[in-house]
Design an enzyme around this catalytic site. Structure first.
Site, PDB file in Angstrom:
ATOM      1  N   ARG A 233       0.854  -1.187   0.000  1.00  0.00           N
ATOM      2  CA  ARG A 233       0.000   0.000   0.000  1.00  0.00           C
ATOM      3  C   ARG A 233       0.888   1.233   0.000  1.00  0.00           C
ATOM      4  NH1 ARG A 233      -3.648  -2.709  -1.343  1.00  0.00           N
ATOM      5  NH2 ARG A 233      -5.642  -3.058  -0.279  1.00  0.00           N
ATOM      6  N   GLU A 262      -4.125   6.916  -4.975  1.00  0.00           N
ATOM      7  CA  GLU A 262      -4.369   6.352  -6.313  1.00  0.00           C
ATOM      8  C   GLU A 262      -5.698   6.859  -6.877  1.00  0.00           C
ATOM      9  OE1 GLU A 262      -4.060   2.127  -5.739  1.00  0.00           O
ATOM     10  OE2 GLU A 262      -2.034   2.314  -4.958  1.00  0.00           O
ATOM     11  N   HIS A 280      -1.096  -0.074  -9.942  1.00  0.00           N
ATOM     12  CA  HIS A 280      -1.679  -1.061  -9.004  1.00  0.00           C
ATOM     13  C   HIS A 280      -2.154  -2.316  -9.750  1.00  0.00           C
ATOM     14  CE1 HIS A 280      -3.706  -1.521  -4.836  1.00  0.00           C
ATOM     15  NE2 HIS A 280      -3.453  -2.703  -5.363  1.00  0.00           N
TER      16      HIS A 280
HETATM   17  C1  8YV Z   1      -6.302  -5.514  -5.969  1.00  0.00           C
HETATM   18  C2  8YV Z   1      -5.356  -5.260  -3.582  1.00  0.00           C
HETATM   19  O1  8YV Z   1      -5.632  -4.854  -6.995  1.00  0.00           O
HETATM   20  O2  8YV Z   1      -5.778  -7.355  -2.622  1.00  0.00           O
HETATM   21  C3  8YV Z   1      -5.701  -6.152  -2.452  1.00  0.00           C
HETATM   22  O3  8YV Z   1      -5.901  -5.640  -1.338  1.00  0.00           O
HETATM   23  O4  8YV Z   1      -5.103  -4.116  -3.397  1.00  0.00           O
HETATM   24  C4  8YV Z   1      -5.245  -5.780  -4.956  1.00  0.00           C
HETATM   25  O5  8YV Z   1      -5.007  -7.119  -5.035  1.00  0.00           O
HETATM   26  C5  8YV Z   1      -7.503  -4.751  -5.649  1.00  0.00           C
HETATM   27  O6  8YV Z   1      -8.207  -5.302  -4.601  1.00  0.00           O
HETATM   28  C6  8YV Z   1      -8.364  -4.638  -6.906  1.00  0.00           C
HETATM   29  O7  8YV Z   1      -9.534  -5.331  -6.826  1.00  0.00           O
END
Ligand code: 8YV
Length: 314
Positions: A233, A262, A280
């Site tokens: 993050r 983001e 991301h």
């Molecule tokens: C995904 C994420 O890109 O799992 C997570 O917490 O940030 C990422 O795997 C995001 O959830 C998009 O759906």
């Protein structure tokens, strides 16, 4: 008489096949397609019983509070840092995630960013595309094999990165809430000391604690030959301090898949050659997003059937 359909709100797109399955079972409302989100919420908010969202996007308390019939927030992802779990629990709302299935993808991307950043793949590609091969010389790159690697957060993703790094003969150390003696890797309880002892520092920690882990002090300990990689993050890193450290060459480079705000990326970061940037994309493969989507579907189905969703975190 048919029961009235269950209304589900999608905050971001899912793969077509998952969208089709959702639409065959529920009345789906796609928030991201609406120019006037408030109008949509005024129209259908009171009927919404499920929200499907991403790990980074989550759901605000304000939105949760606009959905009085909400029973489940199904996160397509593993991070719960963008959902106030206590607020959800107080309302009796289930929150679910998609554990396990995205581990390999995120670890693969971490390795990709390490290689891309140290070997200057972006700069090489830009040079070829710009027709500058033969005219301009790129500085020599940094050897990847055998580097000392520090991993912040030895969870599922951190361990998967370590396994891949071992195949590159990397010397692996980690920092985390607890020592994991069975891991076989060197534990370093002090993040500054870890940064000082490695060439590459990878952030793979959960952001649930809400704290900034990679501070200016950690970056200075990493030093002018060191690289920062972040697949967890953005808010785990002091982004302003990172930009300054890169601009002043107090660290050698960075490979980033995640950012504080983001999709905003500081223009100063985009202007730097020694960084590899991704929007991301950690879990963004079709195979993984389909598996994540199937888990989301299972959790919704269990919740609406009055059962405990299999991947509930509240
Ligand atoms: C995904 C994420 O890109 O799992 C997570 O917490 O940030 C990422 O795997 C995001 O959830 C998009 O759906």
């Amino acid at each position: 008489m048919n029961a009235s359909p269950i209304d589900v709100l999608l905050t971001q797109p899912v793969p077509e096949a998952i969208d089709a399955e959702l639409a065959s079972a529920y009345q789906v409302h796609r928030l991201y397609q609406h120019a006037n989100a408030q109008q949509l919420l005024a129209d259908v908010g009171p009927r919404i019983r499920g929200v499907v969202t991403g790990g980074a996007k989550g759901i605000s308390n304000a939105l949760m509070d606009q959905l009085p019939a909400l029973q489940i927030v199904a996160i397509s992802g593993i991070g719960t840092d963008a959902v106030d779990l206590r607020h959800a629990a107080a309302r009796g709302i289930d929150v679910t995630t998609t554990p396990g299935v995205l581990t390999a993808d995120v670890a693969d991307l971490a390795m990709g960013l390490i290689i891309s950043t140290l070997r200057r793949l972006g700069e090489g590609e830009r040079l070829v595309r710009d027709g500058q091969w033969g005219t301009l010389n790129l500085p020599l790159a940094r050897r990847v094999s055998g580097v000392a690697l520090g991993i912040i957060g030895l969870g599922q993703v951190g361990k998967a990165i370590a396994r891949r790094a071992a195949a590159f003969d990397m010397d692996i150390a980690y920092n985390g809430r607890h020592e994991q003696p069975d891991s076989g890797y060197r534990f370093e309880a002090d993040l500054v000391a870890l940064a000082r002892s490695v060439d590459v520092l990878v952030v793979a920690a959960s952001a649930d604690g809400g704290q900034v882990l990679v501070t200016a002090e950690v970056l200075d300990a990493l030093g002018p030959q060191g690289y920062l990689i972040n697949v967890a993050r953005g808010k785990l890193v002091d982004e302003q301090a990172l930009v300054e450290a890169l601009r002043e060459h107090r660290i050698a480079g960075a490979g980033l898949d995640v950012f504080v705000d983001e999709p905003y990326v500081p223009p100063t970061l985009c202007a730097l050659d020694q960084v590899s940037l991704q929007p991301h994309r950690g879990s963004a493969t079709l195979q993984t997003r389909l598996e994540m989507g199937r888990i989301v579907l299972r959790n919704l189905q269990a919740c609406f059937a009055g059962e405990v969703p299999p991947n509930r975190v509240t």
